[in-house]
Scaffold this active site. Structure first.
Site, mmCIF file in Angstrom:
data_model
loop_
_atom_site.group_PDB
_atom_site.id
_atom_site.type_symbol
_atom_site.label_atom_id
_atom_site.label_comp_id
_atom_site.label_asym_id
_atom_site.label_seq_id
_atom_site.Cartn_x
_atom_site.Cartn_y
_atom_site.Cartn_z
ATOM 1 N N HIS A 70 43.232 42.697 36.558
ATOM 2 C CA HIS A 70 42.889 42.744 37.878
ATOM 3 C C HIS A 70 43.962 42.772 38.874
ATOM 4 O O HIS A 70 43.895 43.442 39.893
ATOM 5 C CB HIS A 70 41.382 41.843 38.454
ATOM 6 C CG HIS A 70 40.197 42.270 37.988
ATOM 7 N ND1 HIS A 70 39.139 42.228 38.812
ATOM 8 C CD2 HIS A 70 39.898 42.580 36.669
ATOM 9 C CE1 HIS A 70 37.999 42.680 38.122
ATOM 10 N NE2 HIS A 70 38.479 42.920 36.958
ATOM 11 N N ASP A 71 44.832 42.024 38.558
ATOM 12 C CA ASP A 71 46.154 41.604 39.277
ATOM 13 C C ASP A 71 46.884 43.139 39.065
ATOM 14 O O ASP A 71 47.251 43.569 40.100
ATOM 15 C CB ASP A 71 46.720 40.396 38.762
ATOM 16 C CG ASP A 71 48.054 40.176 39.585
ATOM 17 O OD1 ASP A 71 47.985 40.324 40.656
ATOM 18 O OD2 ASP A 71 49.099 39.902 38.965
ATOM 19 N N GLY A 76 50.136 46.299 41.390
ATOM 20 C CA GLY A 76 51.129 46.182 40.195
ATOM 21 C C GLY A 76 50.508 44.437 39.909
ATOM 22 O O GLY A 76 50.009 43.812 40.696
ATOM 23 N N ASP A 78 51.850 41.551 40.612
ATOM 24 C CA ASP A 78 52.571 40.509 41.436
ATOM 25 C C ASP A 78 51.769 39.608 41.926
ATOM 26 O O ASP A 78 52.170 38.775 42.889
ATOM 27 C CB ASP A 78 52.733 41.646 42.629
ATOM 28 C CG ASP A 78 51.638 41.814 43.541
ATOM 29 O OD1 ASP A 78 50.351 41.684 42.911
ATOM 30 O OD2 ASP A 78 51.636 42.458 44.769
ATOM 31 N N GLU A 91 42.494 40.316 48.226
ATOM 32 C CA GLU A 91 41.771 40.823 47.130
ATOM 33 C C GLU A 91 40.927 39.687 46.375
ATOM 34 O O GLU A 91 39.759 40.296 45.996
ATOM 35 C CB GLU A 91 42.985 41.173 46.005
ATOM 36 C CG GLU A 91 43.895 42.208 46.139
ATOM 37 C CD GLU A 91 44.950 42.182 45.324
ATOM 38 O OE1 GLU A 91 44.936 42.027 43.958
ATOM 39 O OE2 GLU A 91 46.210 42.556 45.755
ATOM 40 N N PRO A 168 38.625 50.345 38.665
ATOM 41 C CA PRO A 168 37.519 51.216 38.007
ATOM 42 C C PRO A 168 36.207 50.443 37.832
ATOM 43 O O PRO A 168 36.381 49.035 37.571
ATOM 44 C CB PRO A 168 38.083 51.681 36.550
ATOM 45 C CG PRO A 168 39.093 50.605 36.374
ATOM 46 C CD PRO A 168 39.578 50.294 37.600
ATOM 47 N N THR A 199 36.005 42.056 23.988
ATOM 48 C CA THR A 199 35.275 41.185 22.924
ATOM 49 C C THR A 199 35.232 39.863 23.044
ATOM 50 O O THR A 199 34.585 39.067 22.434
ATOM 51 C CB THR A 199 36.589 41.303 21.670
ATOM 52 O OG1 THR A 199 35.793 40.563 20.283
ATOM 53 C CG2 THR A 199 37.727 40.657 22.024
ATOM 54 N N ASP A 257 38.217 39.545 18.354
ATOM 55 C CA ASP A 257 37.922 40.107 16.994
ATOM 56 C C ASP A 257 37.590 41.557 17.383
ATOM 57 O O ASP A 257 37.671 42.108 18.448
ATOM 58 C CB ASP A 257 36.788 39.590 16.185
ATOM 59 C CG ASP A 257 35.457 39.623 16.856
ATOM 60 O OD1 ASP A 257 35.369 40.509 17.784
ATOM 61 O OD2 ASP A 257 34.568 38.670 16.292
#
Length: 329
Positions: A70-71, A76, A78, A91, A168, A199, A257
């Protein structure tokens, strides 16, 4: 003509975004062992804190891994996702980030590093190192993390929800997913490999309940989902349930896994964005390979995480090294 202008506008937007992300997409200034002289114990300190946390709260592994994603996908890598805002306009408070947890763990790591080496290790690097260490703690792969990122000063509520350039959605189709990764200099293989991070972790019922109860607005279920799996999920998730959650990888959601790929290929991917990986020949082929004897998933995951960690980084004299991760200096 108007439609042509729209397409042209979208094309130009993509060019602008590409130029923004590719400016530092190769991660200039990053290197393995960046703190070797300035803070030799940096990675050991991060690893120790995470080891202690995972011993008592292993369910934080998924959110802490996702925090790096998410960062990096917004402005970018940051550390902008960590910034607080007195009016909740950063954010962190944007809808896609409300499910993130573990900010206090990042603060705990920062405190330990500030004690050992004041004003040296960036919050952006902490997020990247923590993502690796929670993966290792859940029996996943180890990779060498490139460091040298500096912290950004801008964090906007609108960025994660902006069309095309935002995060997204869990309901994204394969075209949107591929476009989102490509805008950030990542390829289709990176998309399917990094999706394998599902996973570990959980998702709230509200993220997928339309697949169970109202897929096309007609009170129907998603025909691409295994009906037996739907029946099981309906026992857990009632319509409009905002609090209950389900495991992304039932049975081993605290273990890193390859079972995520096995589930998705059996039409048991929890999110639409998981199921979408079956709709592309390249992502589908990788998923089948990832469940086979010769799987390269663990190795590939480290490679893709390094690539993701290079998106839009600030290095050298750019940005700053925050004293506290939640606020600018």
């Amino acid at each position: 003509m108007a439609g042509g202008m729209n397409l042209f506008g979208i094309f130009m937007l993509q060019i602008i975004v590409l130029s923004l992300f590719s400016l530092h997409a190769e991660g200039q200034g990053l290197k393995v062992g960046f703190y070797k002289k300035s803070c030799p114990q940096a990675e050991v300190i991060v690893s120790k804190v995470i080891s202690d946390v995972m011993a008592v709260a292993p369910s934080l592994s998924g959110p802490l891994l996702r925090m790096h994603f998410h960062d990096c996908f917004i402005r970018g890598c940051d550390g902008s996702v960590l910034l607080d805002s007195p009016t909740n306009q950063s954010e962190k408070f944007s809808p896609p980030n409300l499910s993130l947890r573990g900010f206090n763990i990042i603060d705990r790591v920062k405190l330990a590093l500030e004690k050992a080496c004041p004003d040296v290790v960036s919050c952006a690097d902490i997020v990247a190192l923590v993502a690796r260490d929670v993966t290792v703690a859940t029996k996943g792969p180890f990779w060498e993390v490139e460091t040298g990122r500096r912290d950004g000063n801008v964090s906007l509520f609108i960025d994660p929800i902006t069309p095309v350039t935002g995060l997204p959605s869990f309901a994204s189709n394969i075209s949107v997913l591929k476009q989102s990764w490509a805008l950030r200099g990542l390829n289709t293989k990176d998309l399917v490999v990094l999706s394998g991070g599902h996973t570990i972790g959980i998702s709230h019922c509200s993220s997928f309940d339309s697949r169970l109860y109202n897929f096309t607005g007609e009170g129907d279920t998603d025909p691409t989902m295994d009906p037996n799996y739907i029946a099981r999920l309906k026992l857990k998730c009632k319509p409009n349930d905002l609090t209950t959650f389900a495991e992304l990888d039932p049975g081993s959601f605290k273990t890193f896994d390859d079972s995520y790929f096995k589930l998705v290929t059996k039409r048991r991917g929890l999110l639409q964005s998981d199921a979408a990986l079956l709709d592309d020949p390249e992502t589908r082929a990788y998923m089948i390979q990832a469940t086979s004897e010769g799987s390269t998933f663990f190795k590939d995951f480290g490679v893709s995480m390094v690539s993701m960690g290079r998106i839009g980084v600030l290095t050298g004299s750019q940005g700053e090294i925050r004293k506290v991760c939640t606020k600018r200096n």
